[in-house]
Motif scaffolding. Structure first.
Motif, PDB file in Angstrom:
ATOM      1  N   THR A 232     104.582 -24.202  -0.204  1.00 41.17           N
ATOM      2  CA  THR A 232     104.653 -22.832   0.317  1.00 41.17           C
ATOM      3  C   THR A 232     104.737 -22.854   1.848  1.00 41.17           C
ATOM      4  N   ALA A 233     103.954 -23.720   2.471  1.00 42.97           N
ATOM      5  CA  ALA A 233     103.995 -23.827   3.939  1.00 42.97           C
ATOM      6  C   ALA A 233     105.398 -24.255   4.395  1.00 42.97           C
ATOM      7  N   PHE A 234     105.988 -25.157   3.637  1.00 43.37           N
ATOM      8  CA  PHE A 234     107.328 -25.640   3.987  1.00 43.37           C
ATOM      9  C   PHE A 234     108.365 -24.530   3.802  1.00 43.37           C
ATOM     10  N   TYR A 235     108.159 -23.736   2.784  1.00 40.30           N
ATOM     11  CA  TYR A 235     109.064 -22.608   2.536  1.00 40.30           C
ATOM     12  C   TYR A 235     109.016 -21.632   3.721  1.00 40.30           C
ATOM     13  N   ARG A 236     107.787 -21.343   4.176  1.00 38.82           N
ATOM     14  CA  ARG A 236     107.625 -20.420   5.318  1.00 38.82           C
ATOM     15  C   ARG A 236     108.305 -20.979   6.559  1.00 38.82           C
ATOM     16  N   LEU A 237     108.209 -22.284   6.704  1.00 41.67           N
ATOM     17  CA  LEU A 237     108.764 -22.944   7.879  1.00 41.67           C
ATOM     18  C   LEU A 237     110.296 -22.933   7.876  1.00 41.67           C
ATOM     19  N   THR A 238     110.870 -22.990   6.685  1.00 41.18           N
ATOM     20  CA  THR A 238     112.321 -23.203   6.608  1.00 41.18           C
ATOM     21  C   THR A 238     113.113 -21.977   6.159  1.00 41.18           C
ATOM     22  N   ASN A 239     112.470 -21.064   5.430  1.00 39.80           N
ATOM     23  CA  ASN A 239     113.218 -19.968   4.807  1.00 39.80           C
ATOM     24  C   ASN A 239     113.969 -19.103   5.821  1.00 39.80           C
ATOM     25  N   GLY A 240     115.249 -18.906   5.562  1.00 39.65           N
ATOM     26  CA  GLY A 240     116.070 -18.020   6.378  1.00 39.65           C
ATOM     27  C   GLY A 240     116.436 -18.589   7.743  1.00 39.65           C
ATOM     28  N   LYS A 241     116.096 -19.841   7.998  1.00 34.48           N
ATOM     29  CA  LYS A 241     116.410 -20.419   9.312  1.00 34.48           C
ATOM     30  C   LYS A 241     117.484 -21.484   9.156  1.00 34.48           C
ATOM     31  N   SER A 242     118.216 -21.674  10.243  1.00 36.25           N
ATOM     32  CA  SER A 242     119.153 -22.800  10.203  1.00 36.25           C
ATOM     33  C   SER A 242     118.679 -23.866  11.185  1.00 36.25           C
ATOM     34  N   PHE A 243     118.991 -25.082  10.864  1.00 30.25           N
ATOM     35  CA  PHE A 243     118.476 -26.208  11.641  1.00 30.25           C
ATOM     36  C   PHE A 243     119.596 -27.168  12.018  1.00 30.25           C
ATOM     37  N   THR A 244     119.357 -27.886  13.108  1.00 27.30           N
ATOM     38  CA  THR A 244     120.304 -28.947  13.487  1.00 27.30           C
ATOM     39  C   THR A 244     120.058 -30.139  12.559  1.00 27.30           C
ATOM     40  N   LYS A 245     120.983 -31.089  12.605  1.00 27.75           N
ATOM     41  CA  LYS A 245     120.840 -32.284  11.748  1.00 27.75           C
ATOM     42  C   LYS A 245     119.525 -33.010  12.050  1.00 27.75           C
ATOM     43  N   GLN A 246     119.221 -33.129  13.380  1.00 28.10           N
ATOM     44  CA  GLN A 246     117.990 -33.834  13.761  1.00 28.10           C
ATOM     45  C   GLN A 246     116.753 -33.077  13.271  1.00 28.10           C
ATOM     46  N   GLU A 247     116.821 -31.745  13.371  1.00 30.57           N
ATOM     47  CA  GLU A 247     115.672 -30.958  12.895  1.00 30.57           C
ATOM     48  C   GLU A 247     115.467 -31.147  11.389  1.00 30.57           C
ATOM     49  N   ILE A 248     116.577 -31.233  10.652  1.00 32.97           N
ATOM     50  CA  ILE A 248     116.455 -31.448   9.199  1.00 32.97           C
ATOM     51  C   ILE A 248     115.794 -32.804   8.924  1.00 32.97           C
ATOM     52  N   CYS A 249     116.189 -33.812   9.702  1.00 31.37           N
ATOM     53  CA  CYS A 249     115.558 -35.139   9.540  1.00 31.37           C
ATOM     54  C   CYS A 249     114.063 -35.054   9.874  1.00 31.37           C
ATOM     55  N   ASP A 250     113.728 -34.333  10.930  1.00 29.21           N
ATOM     56  CA  ASP A 250     112.321 -34.181  11.324  1.00 29.21           C
ATOM     57  C   ASP A 250     111.528 -33.432  10.247  1.00 29.21           C
ATOM     58  N   LEU A 251     112.154 -32.386   9.678  1.00 27.71           N
ATOM     59  CA  LEU A 251     111.482 -31.632   8.611  1.00 27.71           C
ATOM     60  C   LEU A 251     111.260 -32.519   7.388  1.00 27.71           C
ATOM     61  N   ALA A 252     112.294 -33.290   7.023  1.00 26.34           N
ATOM     62  CA  ALA A 252     112.177 -34.198   5.873  1.00 26.34           C
ATOM     63  C   ALA A 252     111.051 -35.202   6.118  1.00 26.34           C
ATOM     64  N   ALA A 253     111.021 -35.774   7.311  1.00 28.01           N
ATOM     65  CA  ALA A 253     109.999 -36.777   7.634  1.00 28.01           C
ATOM     66  C   ALA A 253     108.609 -36.153   7.622  1.00 28.01           C
ATOM     67  N   SER A 254     108.493 -34.939   8.155  1.00 24.97           N
ATOM     68  CA  SER A 254     107.179 -34.283   8.225  1.00 24.97           C
ATOM     69  C   SER A 254     106.655 -33.954   6.835  1.00 24.97           C
ATOM     70  N   PHE A 255     107.545 -33.431   5.984  1.00 27.91           N
ATOM     71  CA  PHE A 255     107.106 -33.080   4.622  1.00 27.91           C
ATOM     72  C   PHE A 255     106.719 -34.336   3.854  1.00 27.91           C
ATOM     73  N   GLN A 256     107.606 -35.328   3.883  1.00 28.21           N
ATOM     74  CA  GLN A 256     107.362 -36.557   3.129  1.00 28.21           C
ATOM     75  C   GLN A 256     106.064 -37.230   3.589  1.00 28.21           C
ATOM     76  N   SER A 257     105.893 -37.273   4.894  1.00 31.29           N
ATOM     77  CA  SER A 257     104.725 -37.943   5.448  1.00 31.29           C
ATOM     78  C   SER A 257     103.425 -37.247   5.012  1.00 31.29           C
ATOM     79  N   THR A 258     103.426 -35.913   5.043  1.00 29.92           N
ATOM     80  CA  THR A 258     102.218 -35.169   4.651  1.00 29.92           C
ATOM     81  C   THR A 258     101.944 -35.344   3.157  1.00 29.92           C
ATOM     82  N   ALA A 259     103.025 -35.277   2.364  1.00 31.31           N
ATOM     83  CA  ALA A 259     102.860 -35.436   0.908  1.00 31.31           C
ATOM     84  C   ALA A 259     102.293 -36.818   0.581  1.00 31.31           C
ATOM     85  N   PHE A 260     102.784 -37.848   1.260  1.00 30.74           N
ATOM     86  CA  PHE A 260     102.308 -39.211   0.995  1.00 30.74           C
ATOM     87  C   PHE A 260     100.882 -39.418   1.516  1.00 30.74           C
ATOM     88  N   GLU A 261     100.593 -38.829   2.679  1.00 27.47           N
ATOM     89  CA  GLU A 261      99.254 -38.983   3.247  1.00 27.47           C
ATOM     90  C   GLU A 261      98.201 -38.413   2.282  1.00 27.47           C
TER      91      GLU A 261
END
Ligand code: KG4
Length: 362
Positions: A232-261
């Motif tokens: 849900t937090a990720f949805y709030r962060l991303t919904n309706g927004k557009s991101f650069t390629k680097q931002e998408i990589c950062d978002l992927a890394a942030s989500f994955q890292s938190t989920a694994f932690e």
């Protein structure tokens, strides 16, 4: 013992031939791309596709094994957990073959297959000599051990008292880890299933770029995983927004890292003996299986935890053994056979039924 195994629990139609710990063939026909537009498995489509493909995967699995039907000692099939109408396709075919070939039929728990897949032996894989009659060996593992299944449908940490005797230490309250990764990938427009794509982008991203709260912080000893708040937090962060390629990589890394932690914290808490009655036992081995076990970053983190905790961490030797496949069902089938969980008469074979909600406590 040589087993022909079948798995149709989700969106992979798979058959394999396994002898002891040795995988002689493992044929997987993935339907994933055909379910992609629904963002998940579409049950009636899965059933139809399994029906269309099952004979072909079985034929190929026997061909690839270099054995003949005469050399197959038993048939094994996943009875659960999984999608009911998908499971029934594999079960019906396994019954048909067991009766036609006059072979015993072994009902298998798909989750036990995920755990046991870490024990498959690679060294025989390319052997040209089809060995036969080998027993599955459980080498170099001390019991009780820990088992961790991280797949698209399950996130379960179990105590393995001995093979066949399992106790759930922690399970998810909501989404499975793979499911959460898939949903995050979808929010980033990366398609389905998205775990592997998310991993690839995460490698180019900064895991600290976006601050996501760790689930159940401070409550790691409650024996629960939870991914819905993070989603849900990720949805709030991303919904309706557009991101650069680097931002998408950062978002992927942030989500994955938190989920694994979150996952690592629960495993660590259980190791510290805060869960159940495992407190006074030393655990030296962890078996990891399921689709997310293919993830290099997760493997790194679990190995690091292992180094710090004196824990040997065992993974399947190839990614193909992490995601759903029939070879792991053949491996678990060897264990089930040794425990006497086998159906021999026509009446017994016909009595086998799907158990969609099967887990380690069943
Ligand atoms: O074991 P599996 O086939 O599960 C079930 O059908 O339950 O695993 C599928 C899951 C999916 O969620 C997929 O996105 C995830 O495993 N997965 C990965 C990777 N490869 C597959 N997740 C993270 N990194 C990967 N490399």
């Amino acid at each position: 013992m040589t087993i022909l195994s079948i798995d149709t629990s989700a969106d992979e139609t798979s058959a394999a031939v396994v002898d002891g710990n040795i995988i002689l063939s493992n044929v997987i026909w993935s339907q994933a791309s055909l379910h992609a537009k629904w963002g998940g498995i579409f049950p009636s489509l899965a059933k139809r596709l399994h029906g269309e493909r099952i004979d072909w995967v079985i034929k190929k699995a026997i061909h690839d094994s270099r054995l003949t039907i005469n050399e197959i000692d038993a048939v094994a099939v996943t009875v659960g957990p999984g999608l009911a109408i998908a499971l029934e396709v594999g079960i019906a075919k396994a019954k048909e073959l067991a009766l036609k070939w006059n072979r015993p039929l072994i009902p298998v728990n798909h989750l036990e297959g995920h755990i046991i897949s870490a024990l498959a032996l690679q060294k025989f894989r390319r052997s040209r000599i089809p060995l036969r009659g080998t027993k599955l060996q459980i080498q170099d593992i001390n019991f009780p051990a820990l088992g961790l299944v991280v797949s698209g449908k399950n996130t379960e940490l179990i105590a393995i008292e001995k093979i066949g005797q399992y106790k759930i230490l922690a399970r998810t309250m909501d989404d499975a880890l793979g499911e959460a990764l898939d949903k995050a990938a979808r929010m980033l427009g990366l398609g389905y299933p998205g775990g592997a794509v998310l991993e690839k982008l995460a490698r180019e991203g900064n895991p600290s770029a976006y601050k996501l709260t760790l689930p159940l912080l401070g409550r790691e000893n409650q024996g629960k995983f939870s991914y819905s708040g993070l989603k849900t937090a990720f949805y709030r962060l991303t919904n309706g927004k557009s991101f650069t390629k680097q931002e998408i990589c950062d978002l992927a890394a942030s989500f994955q890292s938190t989920a694994f932690e979150h996952l690592i914290r629960i495993v660590r808490a259980s190791l510290r003996g805060r869960l159940g009655d495992r407190g006074n036992l030393t655990i030296t081995d962890l078996l990891v299986g399921g689709g997310v076990a293919a993830n290099v970053e997760l493997r790194k983190r679990l190995r690091k935890l292992g180094r710090k905790s004196g824990l040997k961490v065992h993974f399947p030797y190839t990614k193909k053994l992490c995601t759903d496949n029939a070879a792991m069902v053949g491996l678990a089938g060897q264990l089930a056979f040794a425990r006497g969980e086998v159906k021999r008469t026509k009446k017994e074979i016909e009595s086998i039924d799907r158990i969609p909600g099967l887990d380690f406590s069943s």
